[in-house]
Design a protein around this motif. Structure first.
Motif, PDB file in Angstrom:
ATOM      1  N   PHE A  79      15.849   7.431   7.566  1.00 15.59           N
ATOM      2  CA  PHE A  79      15.920   5.979   7.737  1.00 15.59           C
ATOM      3  C   PHE A  79      14.885   5.353   6.799  1.00 15.59           C
ATOM      4  O   PHE A  79      13.724   5.170   7.174  1.00 15.59           O
ATOM      5  N   PRO A  80      15.282   5.050   5.575  1.00 18.87           N
ATOM      6  CA  PRO A  80      14.333   4.538   4.575  1.00 18.87           C
ATOM      7  C   PRO A  80      13.621   3.260   5.008  1.00 18.87           C
ATOM      8  O   PRO A  80      12.501   2.987   4.558  1.00 18.87           O
ATOM      9  N   GLU A  81      14.282   2.468   5.883  1.00 15.37           N
ATOM     10  CA  GLU A  81      13.671   1.193   6.284  1.00 15.37           C
ATOM     11  C   GLU A  81      12.490   1.381   7.240  1.00 15.37           C
ATOM     12  O   GLU A  81      11.685   0.470   7.426  1.00 15.37           O
ATOM     13  N   ASP A  82      12.375   2.564   7.861  1.00 18.92           N
ATOM     14  CA  ASP A  82      11.299   2.807   8.830  1.00 18.92           C
ATOM     15  C   ASP A  82      10.055   3.334   8.120  1.00 18.92           C
ATOM     16  O   ASP A  82       9.623   4.473   8.319  1.00 18.92           O
ATOM     17  N   THR A  83       9.461   2.490   7.311  1.00 21.46           N
ATOM     18  CA  THR A  83       8.247   2.893   6.603  1.00 21.46           C
ATOM     19  C   THR A  83       7.028   2.711   7.505  1.00 21.46           C
ATOM     20  O   THR A  83       7.084   2.042   8.550  1.00 21.46           O
ATOM     21  N   ILE A  84       5.921   3.303   7.088  1.00 16.03           N
ATOM     22  CA  ILE A  84       4.673   3.147   7.846  1.00 16.03           C
ATOM     23  C   ILE A  84       4.265   1.682   7.895  1.00 16.03           C
ATOM     24  O   ILE A  84       3.787   1.185   8.923  1.00 16.03           O
ATOM     25  N   LEU A  85       4.480   0.974   6.792  1.00 18.98           N
ATOM     26  CA  LEU A  85       4.119  -0.443   6.735  1.00 18.98           C
ATOM     27  C   LEU A  85       4.917  -1.256   7.752  1.00 18.98           C
ATOM     28  O   LEU A  85       4.373  -2.129   8.436  1.00 18.98           O
ATOM     29  N   VAL A  86       6.213  -0.956   7.863  1.00 25.29           N
ATOM     30  CA  VAL A  86       7.057  -1.667   8.829  1.00 25.29           C
ATOM     31  C   VAL A  86       6.589  -1.383  10.251  1.00 25.29           C
ATOM     32  O   VAL A  86       6.500  -2.288  11.092  1.00 25.29           O
ATOM     33  N   ARG A  87       6.281  -0.127  10.528  1.00 25.18           N
ATOM     34  CA  ARG A  87       5.823   0.237  11.872  1.00 25.18           C
ATOM     35  C   ARG A  87       4.511  -0.471  12.214  1.00 25.18           C
ATOM     36  O   ARG A  87       4.339  -0.983  13.325  1.00 25.18           O
ATOM     37  N   LEU A  88       3.578  -0.507  11.262  1.00 30.78           N
ATOM     38  CA  LEU A  88       2.305  -1.193  11.500  1.00 30.78           C
ATOM     39  C   LEU A  88       2.523  -2.684  11.754  1.00 30.78           C
ATOM     40  O   LEU A  88       1.842  -3.286  12.590  1.00 30.78           O
ATOM     41  N   GLN A  89       3.475  -3.264  11.038  1.00 29.55           N
ATOM     42  CA  GLN A  89       3.775  -4.680  11.232  1.00 29.55           C
ATOM     43  C   GLN A  89       4.318  -4.933  12.641  1.00 29.55           C
ATOM     44  O   GLN A  89       3.929  -5.901  13.302  1.00 29.55           O
ATOM     45  N   LYS A  90       5.205  -4.057  13.111  1.00 29.11           N
ATOM     46  CA  LYS A  90       5.761  -4.203  14.456  1.00 29.11           C
ATOM     47  C   LYS A  90       4.671  -4.026  15.518  1.00 29.11           C
ATOM     48  O   LYS A  90       4.642  -4.742  16.524  1.00 29.11           O
ATOM     49  N   GLU A  91       3.772  -3.073  15.308  1.00 26.78           N
ATOM     50  CA  GLU A  91       2.677  -2.860  16.256  1.00 26.78           C
ATOM     51  C   GLU A  91       1.747  -4.065  16.298  1.00 26.78           C
ATOM     52  O   GLU A  91       1.257  -4.451  17.364  1.00 26.78           O
TER      53      GLU A  91
END
Length: 275
Positions: free
Chosen positions: A173-185
């Motif tokens: 899942f290319p969209e699930d980057t570390i940056l995206v996860r940190l943003q959601k958190e």
């Protein structure tokens, strides 16, 4: 009013006053009447008036049965925090005078005592605004949590069989980057902090009066006066003036001291009246 020893009372009155834990319950039906102020600056932040008892006496039960004592109203003032856009409460203070001595076991209010009652009111408009802000922040928290759960489910999803490669593979899942996860958190933590801040001011329904009623100086949804308010329970009762001395020498200093709590409910067939 529920008069008796409070945690804040310690050290401010004689150790003998209300030592037994006895309380003196006092119910007074009062009308809050507004007075017009000629001070435009004061009018912007404070509403004032007089408290008028609907009956000129109070009744409570003593060791020998019912006791009837006179009561007199005093002035009231309401700080409606109109200059503070972040405030969602109104601070009320008013005075009640007791011409005669009140005694219930070791709880004694001297003749001529003046009590100052302080408390907080919330208009229905303020409560609606706080509730709306809470529900918005709660929805944001749920959305952020759901997005994080979806990312976690994809991360821990079982392997899938790739017939072309003839092996089990982890789906990408290319969209699930570390940056995206940190943003959601971060979004989740912000929403949780927002809820915490709102709940510091937003009262629990158990902590306010059962019903609401009109009060002078409170703006309603239409922008007119006498909007409905809820009273926060357990306001402070302070001894403003101790009267003419008394048994136990209970008032050891002249400073105001907390001697109980109070709450109020509207008398709905009598506008602007509370008990």
């Amino acid at each position: 009013m529920n008069i008796g020893r409070e945690p804040e009372t310690n050290g401010m009155v004689s150790s003998e006053w209300a030592k037994s834990g006895c309380r003196l319950p006092v119910i007074a039906q009062c009308d809050f009447q507004q007075q017009e102020s000629n001070d435009d600056k004061k009018k912007q932040t404070t509403t004032t008036g007089i408290v008028v008892p609907l009956t000129n006496d109070i009744r409570y039960t003593g060791p020998d049965g019912e006791i009837i004592k006179p009561i007199q109203g005093g002035e009231w003032s309401l700080n409606n925090n109109s200059n503070d856009s972040q405030s969602n409460k109104n601070e009320l203070s008013f005075y009640m005078n007791f011409p005669e001595e009140l005694i219930r076991r070791d709880v004694i209010i001297n003749a001529g005592a003046i009590l100052r009652l302080e408390g907080i009111m919330y208009s229905t408009t303020q409560l609606k605004e706080m509730n709306t802000n809470f529900y918005t922040a709660r929805d944001q928290k749920w959305d952020a949590g759901e997005e994080l759960n979806s990312i976690e489910k994809r991360r821990t999803a079982p392997l899938k069989w790739n017939p072309n490669q003839n092996k089990w593979e982890k789906e990408s899942f290319p969209e699930d980057t570390i940056l995206v996860r940190l943003q959601k958190e971060t979004n989740l933590k912000r929403a949780e902090q927002k809820i915490k801040e709102i709940n510091q001011e937003r009262p629990n329904p158990k902590d306010i009066s059962l019903d609401c009623g009109p009060f002078p100086g409170i703006v309603d949804d239409d922008g007119d006066g006498d909007g409905d308010v809820y009273f926060r329970k357990k306001g402070k009762v302070l001894l403003q003036s101790g009267g003419n001395g008394g048994i136990f020498g209970q008032w050891s200093i002249n400073k105001q001291c907390v001697i109980g709590t109070w709450s109020a409910e509207p008398i709905n067939d009598k506008p602007l009246s509370y008990y």
